[in-house]
Motif scaffolding. Structure first.
Motif, PDB file in Angstrom:
ATOM      1  N   ARG A   4      42.634  35.859  46.663  1.00 50.06           N
ATOM      2  CA  ARG A   4      42.773  35.016  45.488  1.00 50.06           C
ATOM      3  C   ARG A   4      43.120  35.898  44.299  1.00 50.06           C
ATOM      4  O   ARG A   4      42.574  36.989  44.137  1.00 50.06           O
ATOM      5  CB  ARG A   4      41.472  34.283  45.163  1.00 50.06           C
ATOM      6  N   THR A   5      44.040  35.409  43.490  1.00 51.03           N
ATOM      7  CA  THR A   5      44.380  36.079  42.251  1.00 51.03           C
ATOM      8  C   THR A   5      43.696  35.315  41.133  1.00 51.03           C
ATOM      9  O   THR A   5      43.924  34.117  40.952  1.00 51.03           O
ATOM     10  CB  THR A   5      45.903  36.098  42.036  1.00 51.03           C
ATOM     11  N   LEU A   6      42.832  36.015  40.398  1.00 47.87           N
ATOM     12  CA  LEU A   6      42.003  35.401  39.376  1.00 47.87           C
ATOM     13  C   LEU A   6      42.256  36.061  38.028  1.00 47.87           C
ATOM     14  O   LEU A   6      42.708  37.199  37.956  1.00 47.87           O
ATOM     15  CB  LEU A   6      40.526  35.552  39.743  1.00 47.87           C
ATOM     16  N   GLU A   7      41.920  35.345  36.967  1.00 47.02           N
ATOM     17  CA  GLU A   7      42.011  35.905  35.628  1.00 47.02           C
ATOM     18  C   GLU A   7      40.934  36.978  35.480  1.00 47.02           C
ATOM     19  O   GLU A   7      39.794  36.797  35.913  1.00 47.02           O
ATOM     20  CB  GLU A   7      41.793  34.795  34.595  1.00 47.02           C
ATOM     21  N   ASP A   8      41.291  38.088  34.896  1.00 48.56           N
ATOM     22  CA  ASP A   8      40.369  39.224  34.747  1.00 48.56           C
ATOM     23  C   ASP A   8      39.491  39.011  33.519  1.00 48.56           C
ATOM     24  O   ASP A   8      39.836  39.390  32.416  1.00 48.56           O
ATOM     25  CB  ASP A   8      41.171  40.518  34.634  1.00 48.56           C
ATOM     26  N   THR A   9      38.332  38.381  33.747  1.00 48.14           N
ATOM     27  CA  THR A   9      37.376  38.117  32.685  1.00 48.14           C
ATOM     28  C   THR A   9      36.043  38.769  33.031  1.00 48.14           C
ATOM     29  O   THR A   9      35.794  39.104  34.199  1.00 48.14           O
ATOM     30  CB  THR A   9      37.163  36.602  32.498  1.00 48.14           C
ATOM     31  N   PRO A  10      35.167  38.942  32.049  1.00 49.70           N
ATOM     32  CA  PRO A  10      33.852  39.517  32.355  1.00 49.70           C
ATOM     33  C   PRO A  10      33.056  38.692  33.365  1.00 49.70           C
ATOM     34  O   PRO A  10      32.330  39.255  34.187  1.00 49.70           O
ATOM     35  CB  PRO A  10      33.154  39.539  31.002  1.00 49.70           C
ATOM     36  N   SER A  11      33.184  37.374  33.331  1.00 50.43           N
ATOM     37  CA  SER A  11      32.438  36.554  34.288  1.00 50.43           C
ATOM     38  C   SER A  11      32.947  36.755  35.711  1.00 50.43           C
ATOM     39  O   SER A  11      32.153  36.818  36.655  1.00 50.43           O
ATOM     40  CB  SER A  11      32.511  35.076  33.898  1.00 50.43           C
ATOM     41  N   VAL A  12      34.254  36.872  35.883  1.00 49.76           N
ATOM     42  CA  VAL A  12      34.818  37.124  37.209  1.00 49.76           C
ATOM     43  C   VAL A  12      34.426  38.513  37.682  1.00 49.76           C
ATOM     44  O   VAL A  12      34.066  38.709  38.848  1.00 49.76           O
ATOM     45  CB  VAL A  12      36.358  36.943  37.199  1.00 49.76           C
ATOM     46  N   ARG A  13      34.454  39.489  36.786  1.00 45.59           N
ATOM     47  CA  ARG A  13      34.021  40.850  37.151  1.00 45.59           C
ATOM     48  C   ARG A  13      32.567  40.861  37.594  1.00 45.59           C
ATOM     49  O   ARG A  13      32.196  41.569  38.532  1.00 45.59           O
ATOM     50  CB  ARG A  13      34.211  41.800  35.966  1.00 45.59           C
ATOM     51  N   GLY A  14      31.717  40.074  36.927  1.00 41.91           N
ATOM     52  CA  GLY A  14      30.315  39.988  37.314  1.00 41.91           C
ATOM     53  C   GLY A  14      30.129  39.363  38.684  1.00 41.91           C
ATOM     54  O   GLY A  14      29.292  39.802  39.475  1.00 41.91           O
ATOM     55  N   MET A  15      30.933  38.347  38.970  1.00 46.90           N
ATOM     56  CA  MET A  15      30.861  37.716  40.286  1.00 46.90           C
ATOM     57  C   MET A  15      31.305  38.685  41.368  1.00 46.90           C
ATOM     58  O   MET A  15      30.704  38.747  42.442  1.00 46.90           O
ATOM     59  CB  MET A  15      31.725  36.456  40.307  1.00 46.90           C
ATOM     60  N   ILE A  16      32.348  39.459  41.085  1.00 48.34           N
ATOM     61  CA  ILE A  16      32.827  40.455  42.050  1.00 48.34           C
ATOM     62  C   ILE A  16      31.761  41.516  42.279  1.00 48.34           C
ATOM     63  O   ILE A  16      31.516  41.943  43.404  1.00 48.34           O
ATOM     64  CB  ILE A  16      34.155  41.068  41.580  1.00 48.34           C
ATOM     65  N   ALA A  17      31.101  41.931  41.208  1.00 48.95           N
ATOM     66  CA  ALA A  17      30.050  42.944  41.336  1.00 48.95           C
ATOM     67  C   ALA A  17      28.882  42.428  42.174  1.00 48.95           C
ATOM     68  O   ALA A  17      28.261  43.187  42.927  1.00 48.95           O
ATOM     69  CB  ALA A  17      29.562  43.365  39.950  1.00 48.95           C
ATOM     70  N   LYS A  18      28.590  41.140  42.056  1.00 53.03           N
ATOM     71  CA  LYS A  18      27.470  40.560  42.794  1.00 53.03           C
ATOM     72  C   LYS A  18      27.712  40.566  44.299  1.00 53.03           C
ATOM     73  O   LYS A  18      26.775  40.714  45.087  1.00 53.03           O
ATOM     74  CB  LYS A  18      27.227  39.128  42.317  1.00 53.03           C
ATOM     75  N   VAL A  19      28.969  40.403  44.708  1.00 50.84           N
ATOM     76  CA  VAL A  19      29.302  40.376  46.139  1.00 50.84           C
ATOM     77  C   VAL A  19      30.265  41.511  46.483  1.00 50.84           C
ATOM     78  O   VAL A  19      31.133  41.365  47.340  1.00 50.84           O
ATOM     79  CB  VAL A  19      29.883  39.002  46.554  1.00 50.84           C
ATOM     80  N   SER A  20      30.094  42.652  45.832  1.00 57.24           N
ATOM     81  CA  SER A  20      31.015  43.775  46.025  1.00 57.24           C
ATOM     82  C   SER A  20      31.036  44.279  47.467  1.00 57.24           C
ATOM     83  O   SER A  20      32.030  44.862  47.901  1.00 57.24           O
ATOM     84  CB  SER A  20      30.668  44.916  45.090  1.00 57.24           C
ATOM     85  N   HIS A  21      29.959  44.055  48.207  1.00 57.39           N
ATOM     86  CA  HIS A  21      29.914  44.463  49.608  1.00 57.39           C
ATOM     87  C   HIS A  21      30.665  43.491  50.518  1.00 57.39           C
ATOM     88  O   HIS A  21      30.870  43.798  51.694  1.00 57.39           O
ATOM     89  CB  HIS A  21      28.463  44.594  50.056  1.00 57.39           C
ATOM     90  N   LEU A  22      31.103  42.360  49.983  1.00 63.13           N
ATOM     91  CA  LEU A  22      31.817  41.363  50.779  1.00 63.13           C
ATOM     92  C   LEU A  22      33.273  41.205  50.374  1.00 63.13           C
ATOM     93  O   LEU A  22      34.025  40.544  51.076  1.00 63.13           O
ATOM     94  CB  LEU A  22      31.129  39.986  50.644  1.00 63.13           C
ATOM     95  N   VAL A  23      33.664  41.798  49.246  1.00 65.42           N
ATOM     96  CA  VAL A  23      35.038  41.638  48.750  1.00 65.42           C
ATOM     97  C   VAL A  23      35.639  43.007  48.430  1.00 65.42           C
ATOM     98  O   VAL A  23      34.929  43.993  48.266  1.00 65.42           O
ATOM     99  CB  VAL A  23      35.125  40.750  47.497  1.00 65.42           C
ATOM    100  N   ARG A  24      36.968  43.007  48.344  1.00 62.26           N
ATOM    101  CA  ARG A  24      37.695  44.225  47.991  1.00 62.26           C
ATOM    102  C   ARG A  24      38.730  43.844  46.928  1.00 62.26           C
ATOM    103  O   ARG A  24      39.404  42.827  47.067  1.00 62.26           O
ATOM    104  CB  ARG A  24      38.400  44.757  49.239  1.00 62.26           C
ATOM    105  N   VAL A  25      38.826  44.672  45.884  1.00 57.08           N
ATOM    106  CA  VAL A  25      39.835  44.441  44.864  1.00 57.08           C
ATOM    107  C   VAL A  25      41.144  45.012  45.404  1.00 57.08           C
ATOM    108  O   VAL A  25      41.248  46.211  45.657  1.00 57.08           O
ATOM    109  CB  VAL A  25      39.449  45.107  43.527  1.00 57.08           C
ATOM    110  N   VAL A  26      42.135  44.145  45.585  1.00 55.50           N
ATOM    111  CA  VAL A  26      43.394  44.540  46.176  1.00 55.50           C
ATOM    112  C   VAL A  26      44.340  45.058  45.116  1.00 55.50           C
ATOM    113  O   VAL A  26      44.965  46.093  45.268  1.00 55.50           O
ATOM    114  CB  VAL A  26      44.037  43.348  46.929  1.00 55.50           C
ATOM    115  N   ASP A  27      44.433  44.319  44.009  1.00 52.92           N
ATOM    116  CA  ASP A  27      45.425  44.658  42.998  1.00 52.92           C
ATOM    117  C   ASP A  27      44.902  44.200  41.649  1.00 52.92           C
ATOM    118  O   ASP A  27      44.404  43.113  41.515  1.00 52.92           O
ATOM    119  CB  ASP A  27      46.747  43.941  43.330  1.00 52.92           C
ATOM    120  N   GLY A  28      45.045  45.057  40.665  1.00 51.59           N
ATOM    121  CA  GLY A  28      44.680  44.679  39.312  1.00 51.59           C
ATOM    122  C   GLY A  28      45.817  45.037  38.383  1.00 51.59           C
ATOM    123  O   GLY A  28      46.308  46.151  38.377  1.00 51.59           O
ATOM    124  N   GLN A  29      46.297  44.065  37.625  1.00 53.11           N
ATOM    125  CA  GLN A  29      47.416  44.314  36.730  1.00 53.11           C
ATOM    126  C   GLN A  29      46.913  44.574  35.334  1.00 53.11           C
ATOM    127  O   GLN A  29      46.075  43.973  34.835  1.00 53.11           O
ATOM    128  CB  GLN A  29      48.361  43.128  36.735  1.00 53.11           C
TER     129      GLN A  29
END
Length: 67
Positions: free
Chosen positions: A42-67
């Protein structure tokens, strides 16, 4: 009401871990990110709330690309 500033920055995340045998809040975080199956991206808007969600499940997700 606060305005939502669109900066144009996006971040792409991919689910690499299974939510099986994980707490319900981690499962719901994946659903909130739009991920619910392995290797889905999924391509999502880079906001602090999205970053927090990614941090919460960082062991289950991988950041593929950040523009």
């Amino acid at each position: 009401m606060a305005e939502n500033k669109v900066t144009g920055k996006t971040i792409t995340v991919e689910q690499i871990g299974s939510p099986l045998r994980r707490p319900n809040d981690q499962r719901q975080t994946l659903v909130g990110l739009g991920l619910n199956k392995m290797h889905r991206r999924r391509t999502l808007e880079d906001t602090p709330s999205v970053r927090g969600m990614i941090a919460k499940v960082s062991h289950l997700v991988r950041v593929v690309d950040g523009q």
